[in-house]
Design a protein around this motif. Structure first.
Motif, PDB file in Angstrom:
ATOM      1  N   VAL A 105       1.128  -1.176  -0.120  1.00 53.87           N
ATOM      2  CA  VAL A 105       0.618   0.110   0.379  1.00 53.87           C
ATOM      3  C   VAL A 105       0.559   1.247   0.007  1.00 53.87           C
ATOM      4  CG1 VAL A 105      -1.794   1.202   1.556  1.00 53.87           C
ATOM      5  CG2 VAL A 105      -1.481  -1.000   0.959  1.00 53.87           C
ATOM      6  N   GLN A 106       1.968   0.910   0.711  1.00 52.17           N
ATOM      7  CA  GLN A 106       2.947   2.322   0.888  1.00 52.17           C
ATOM      8  C   GLN A 106       3.617   2.298  -0.626  1.00 52.17           C
ATOM      9  OE1 GLN A 106       6.175   1.203   3.193  1.00 52.17           O
ATOM     10  NE2 GLN A 106       5.888   3.843   3.671  1.00 52.17           N
ATOM     11  N   VAL A 107       3.585   1.492  -1.119  1.00 48.16           N
ATOM     12  CA  VAL A 107       4.440   1.876  -2.475  1.00 48.16           C
ATOM     13  C   VAL A 107       3.300   2.334  -3.465  1.00 48.16           C
ATOM     14  CG1 VAL A 107       5.430   0.854  -4.200  1.00 48.16           C
ATOM     15  CG2 VAL A 107       6.885   0.284  -2.380  1.00 48.16           C
ATOM     16  N   VAL A 108       2.798   1.586  -3.559  1.00 51.30           N
ATOM     17  CA  VAL A 108       0.909   2.386  -4.471  1.00 51.30           C
ATOM     18  C   VAL A 108       0.857   3.816  -3.931  1.00 51.30           C
ATOM     19  CG1 VAL A 108      -1.070   1.919  -4.507  1.00 51.30           C
ATOM     20  CG2 VAL A 108       0.076  -0.468  -5.225  1.00 51.30           C
ATOM     21  N   SER A 109       0.831   4.166  -3.145  1.00 49.46           N
ATOM     22  CA  SER A 109       0.620   5.323  -2.903  1.00 49.46           C
ATOM     23  C   SER A 109       1.307   6.635  -3.418  1.00 49.46           C
ATOM     24  CB  SER A 109       0.699   5.715  -1.255  1.00 49.46           C
ATOM     25  OG  SER A 109      -0.073   7.068  -0.784  1.00 49.46           O
ATOM     26  N   TRP A 110       2.642   5.872  -2.557  1.00 47.26           N
ATOM     27  CA  TRP A 110       3.954   6.571  -3.188  1.00 47.26           C
ATOM     28  C   TRP A 110       3.778   7.072  -5.464  1.00 47.26           C
ATOM     29  CZ3 TRP A 110       7.412   4.891  -6.848  1.00 47.26           C
ATOM     30  CH2 TRP A 110       8.843   5.571  -6.885  1.00 47.26           C
ATOM     31  N   ALA A 111       3.769   5.583  -5.946  1.00 46.30           N
ATOM     32  CA  ALA A 111       3.621   5.787  -6.883  1.00 46.30           C
ATOM     33  C   ALA A 111       2.501   6.288  -7.780  1.00 46.30           C
ATOM     34  CB  ALA A 111       3.575   4.273  -7.492  1.00 46.30           C
ATOM     35  N   ALA A 112       1.436   6.246  -6.880  1.00 49.56           N
ATOM     36  CA  ALA A 112       0.342   7.588  -7.172  1.00 49.56           C
ATOM     37  C   ALA A 112       0.190   9.299  -7.397  1.00 49.56           C
ATOM     38  CB  ALA A 112      -1.313   6.968  -6.532  1.00 49.56           C
ATOM     39  N   SER A 113       1.510   9.454  -6.632  1.00 49.51           N
ATOM     40  CA  SER A 113       1.636  10.507  -6.670  1.00 49.51           C
ATOM     41  C   SER A 113       2.366  11.156  -7.021  1.00 49.51           C
ATOM     42  CB  SER A 113       2.102  10.915  -4.543  1.00 49.51           C
ATOM     43  OG  SER A 113       3.555  10.192  -4.591  1.00 49.51           O
ATOM     44  N   ASN A 114       3.060  10.038  -8.077  1.00 47.84           N
ATOM     45  CA  ASN A 114       4.118  10.718  -9.137  1.00 47.84           C
ATOM     46  C   ASN A 114       3.224  10.970 -10.309  1.00 47.84           C
ATOM     47  OD1 ASN A 114       5.851  10.125  -7.536  1.00 47.84           O
ATOM     48  ND2 ASN A 114       6.999   7.989  -8.794  1.00 47.84           N
ATOM     49  N   ASN A 143       3.267   4.408 -14.910  1.00 46.28           N
ATOM     50  CA  ASN A 143       3.440   3.581 -14.317  1.00 46.28           C
ATOM     51  C   ASN A 143       3.991   2.408 -13.939  1.00 46.28           C
ATOM     52  OD1 ASN A 143       4.972   3.580 -11.416  1.00 46.28           O
ATOM     53  ND2 ASN A 143       2.895   6.337 -11.092  1.00 46.28           N
ATOM     54  N   GLY A 144       4.809   1.963 -14.005  1.00 46.37           N
ATOM     55  CA  GLY A 144       4.685   0.640 -13.051  1.00 46.37           C
ATOM     56  C   GLY A 144       4.796  -0.013 -11.542  1.00 46.37           C
ATOM     57  N   ASP A 145       5.376   1.092 -11.386  1.00 46.07           N
ATOM     58  CA  ASP A 145       5.111   0.497  -9.635  1.00 46.07           C
ATOM     59  C   ASP A 145       3.866   0.593  -8.893  1.00 46.07           C
ATOM     60  OD1 ASP A 145       7.969   1.021  -8.583  1.00 46.07           O
ATOM     61  OD2 ASP A 145       8.046   2.385  -8.795  1.00 46.07           O
ATOM     62  N   TYR A 146       3.622   1.557 -10.145  1.00 43.55           N
ATOM     63  CA  TYR A 146       1.935   1.581  -9.609  1.00 43.55           C
ATOM     64  C   TYR A 146       0.694   0.515  -9.624  1.00 43.55           C
ATOM     65  CZ  TYR A 146      -2.878   3.364  -9.375  1.00 43.55           C
ATOM     66  OH  TYR A 146      -4.490   4.156  -9.176  1.00 43.55           O
ATOM     67  N   LEU A 147       1.284   0.321 -11.042  1.00 38.46           N
ATOM     68  CA  LEU A 147       0.527  -0.912 -11.912  1.00 38.46           C
ATOM     69  C   LEU A 147       0.596  -2.554 -10.793  1.00 38.46           C
ATOM     70  CD1 LEU A 147       0.318  -0.298 -15.613  1.00 38.46           C
ATOM     71  CD2 LEU A 147      -1.656   0.041 -14.728  1.00 38.46           C
ATOM     72  N   TYR A 148       1.967  -2.650 -11.049  1.00 40.18           N
ATOM     73  CA  TYR A 148       2.315  -4.016 -10.083  1.00 40.18           C
ATOM     74  C   TYR A 148       2.048  -3.755  -8.662  1.00 40.18           C
ATOM     75  CZ  TYR A 148       5.472  -7.016  -8.045  1.00 40.18           C
ATOM     76  OH  TYR A 148       4.951  -8.352  -7.467  1.00 40.18           O
ATOM     77  N   GLY A 149       2.230  -2.679  -8.018  1.00 39.75           N
ATOM     78  CA  GLY A 149       1.463  -2.749  -7.044  1.00 39.75           C
ATOM     79  C   GLY A 149       0.072  -3.090  -6.869  1.00 39.75           C
ATOM     80  N   LYS A 150      -1.035  -2.387  -7.613  1.00 39.13           N
ATOM     81  CA  LYS A 150      -2.186  -2.461  -7.965  1.00 39.13           C
ATOM     82  C   LYS A 150      -2.724  -4.417  -7.841  1.00 39.13           C
ATOM     83  CE  LYS A 150      -5.346  -0.264  -6.998  1.00 39.13           C
ATOM     84  NZ  LYS A 150      -5.691   0.501  -6.292  1.00 39.13           N
TER      85      LYS A 150
END
Length: 184
Positions: A56-65, A71-78
């Motif tokens: 959740v922390q990684v997805v939140s950070w990636a969403a703020s970008n 956004n690979g971090d966001y898509l993979y995190g979800k």
């Protein structure tokens, strides 16, 4: 046609349990050893307190970008969050219906029941050592077989020295029971 009007599956159906959804025979309980129950509880606790908050922390950070579409971090995190949530739902359901059995409390230690470790040999004389456990803790390569497996069903209620018949797609095999062991 706009995708909003079409139901298409992308293979990430949250309600599917996939290969981990092992069906139990109708009208039976989900038997599990005390150790197996504890391992499932520990896995659920780890997912809830460590892994999910981290993702959740990684997805939140990636969403703020900004742009989320590439956004690979966001898509993979979800995607990883969906996997974690699916596993947490599965574990919760399995723990709710679990019937914990302590093999050490078995009164008939000379007969094969749930939790017994059995040493047997087949027609070819090859020896095997298996422990009969719940469907959620079975690991055949480590000698832990599910109580609903054909071998476990053939062995159940037999005693040391008995010969049981095992019917398989390859034919009929006879198993000689050499030893029955229960934890103390």
């Amino acid at each position: 046609m706009n995708k909003a009007f079409v139901k298409e599956s992308d293979g990430d159906d949250d309600d599917e349990l996939g290969s981990e959804d092992i069906k139990l025979p109708a009208g039976t309980k989900n038997y599990i050893t005390t150790g197996g129950y504890q391992r499932l509880r520990e896995e659920l606790a780890h997912l809830m307190t460590v892994e999910r908050p981290s993702v959740v922390q990684v997805v939140s950070w990636a969403a703020s970008n900004g742009d989320r579409s590439e956004n690979g971090d966001y898509l993979y995190g979800k995607k990883r969050l969906r996997e974690i949530d699916r596993r947490m739902r599965f574990l919760t359901k399995r723990l709710e219906i679990a019937e914990v059995v302590d093999p050490a409390a078995q009164p008939n230690k000379d007969q094969i029941f749930f939790g017994a470790t059995v040493v047997y040999s087949d027609k070819a004389g090859e020896e095997f050592r298996v422990t009969i456990v719940g469907v959620d803790e079975a690991e055949p390569l480590l000698g832990k077989i599910s109580w609903i497996s054909p071998v476990a069903r053939a062995l159940t209620k037999a005693r040391e020295g008995d010969t049981v018949t095992l019917r398989t797609p390859a034919g009929i095999d006879e198993l000689d029971i050499l030893e029955v062991i229960y934890p103390t």
